[in-house]
Write a protein that holds these residues in place. Structure first.
Motif, short mmCIF file in Angstrom:
data_model
loop_
_atom_site.label_atom_id
_atom_site.label_comp_id
_atom_site.label_asym_id
_atom_site.label_seq_id
_atom_site.Cartn_x
_atom_site.Cartn_y
_atom_site.Cartn_z
N VAL A 133 20.63 -26.78 4.83
CA VAL A 133 19.90 -25.51 4.68
C VAL A 133 18.90 -25.35 5.82
CG1 VAL A 133 18.25 -24.24 3.24
CG2 VAL A 133 20.19 -25.40 2.16
N ALA A 134 18.12 -26.41 6.07
CA ALA A 134 17.13 -26.36 7.16
C ALA A 134 17.81 -26.12 8.50
CB ALA A 134 16.32 -27.66 7.19
N HIS A 135 18.93 -26.76 8.73
CA HIS A 135 19.66 -26.61 9.99
C HIS A 135 20.10 -25.16 10.20
CE1 HIS A 135 22.27 -28.60 13.13
NE2 HIS A 135 22.69 -27.36 13.14
N THR A 136 20.67 -24.54 9.16
CA THR A 136 21.13 -23.15 9.31
C THR A 136 19.98 -22.18 9.51
OG1 THR A 136 21.18 -22.75 6.93
CG2 THR A 136 23.23 -23.50 7.97
N PHE A 140 15.12 -27.39 12.80
CA PHE A 140 15.83 -28.59 13.22
C PHE A 140 15.05 -29.88 12.98
CE2 PHE A 140 17.50 -25.11 15.92
CZ PHE A 140 18.76 -25.04 15.34
N HIS A 141 13.72 -29.85 13.15
CA HIS A 141 12.92 -31.06 12.90
C HIS A 141 13.02 -31.45 11.43
CE1 HIS A 141 11.27 -31.42 16.88
NE2 HIS A 141 10.93 -30.13 16.87
N ARG A 145 14.77 -34.89 9.97
CA ARG A 145 14.01 -35.76 9.05
C ARG A 145 14.81 -36.02 7.76
NH1 ARG A 145 11.22 -34.46 4.79
NH2 ARG A 145 11.18 -32.25 5.32
N LEU A 146 15.41 -34.97 7.21
CA LEU A 146 16.19 -35.11 5.97
C LEU A 146 17.46 -35.93 6.21
CD1 LEU A 146 15.58 -31.51 4.74
CD2 LEU A 146 15.02 -33.57 3.42
#
Length: 199
Positions: A133-136, A140-141, A145-146
């Motif tokens: 989800v964060a990537h999309t 990116f950081h 981390r995840l």
């Protein structure tokens, strides 16, 4: 697949012991809770089948039904709903992510994290999904981390040593696992017979 599921059968002796200890009415409530969890898990499995066939609406309907079935079952006790509820919430979050509903996916991931113990391997899947989800979203950081956190958890779940893998498998079977997943080493290609004989 066997019906009822082997884990459900394993819970039945505990419920039957409760009949003798605390009376019929409480045992009936436990049986009702167990039936709801079995029905919820069946709905979740049907949802996965529909999801793999591309039927997102059908999958969502099954998962919503499964979630509703668990609404009144206890969070703890001999037949805790936490594991089933976590799988349902994860699947709903994954479905939301696939539909591009990232806010809903994050909400479901957070809800799932509130019922999963901190040392549970299920957190690995949650970290990966939240990382996606964060990537999309271009975070990116956060994604890195995840992913790193998931990698750290995964490194403690398996082994590259045949002896360690066998010890882990024996322990898993001893504490009630129905099966294990193992991958033969890529650098040495044992035959099926060699793999079977090593166990």
């Amino acid at each position: 697949p066997a019906w009822p599921p082997p884990k459900a059968i394993g819970i039945m002796p505990a419920i039957m012991a409760q009949v003798a200890q605390i009376g019929t009415s409480r045992a009936q409530a436990n049986i009702k809770d167990l039936q709801a969890m079995i029905e919820a898990e069946a709905q979740r499995l049907m949802a996965n089948g529909r999801l793999h066939r591309g039927d997102l609406n059908g999958a969502e309907h099954c998962l919503s039904t499964a979630r509703a079935l668990l609404a009144d079952t206890p969070h703890d006790g001999p037949q805790s709903r936490a594991g089933t509820a976590c799988h349902i919430l994860y699947d709903l979050a994954d479905l939301s992510f696939r539909r591009g509903q990232n806010d809903e996916a994050r909400t479901l991931i957070c809800e799932c994290r509130t019922i999963v113990p901190e040392d549970c391997p299920e957190l690995l899947r949650l970290d990966i999904l939240e990382g996606r989800v964060a990537h999309t979203e271009g975070r990116f950081h956060d994604a890195v981390r995840l992913y790193e956190r998931a990698h750290t958890k995964a490194s403690g779940l398996g082994s590259l040593s045949e002896e360690d893998s066998l010890d882990l498998a024996r322990h898993a079977l001893k504490i009630g696992a129905d099966m294990i997943l193992t991958i033969s080493p890529y650098c040495r290609r044992p035959s099926q017979e060699e793999i079977f004989n090593s166990i």
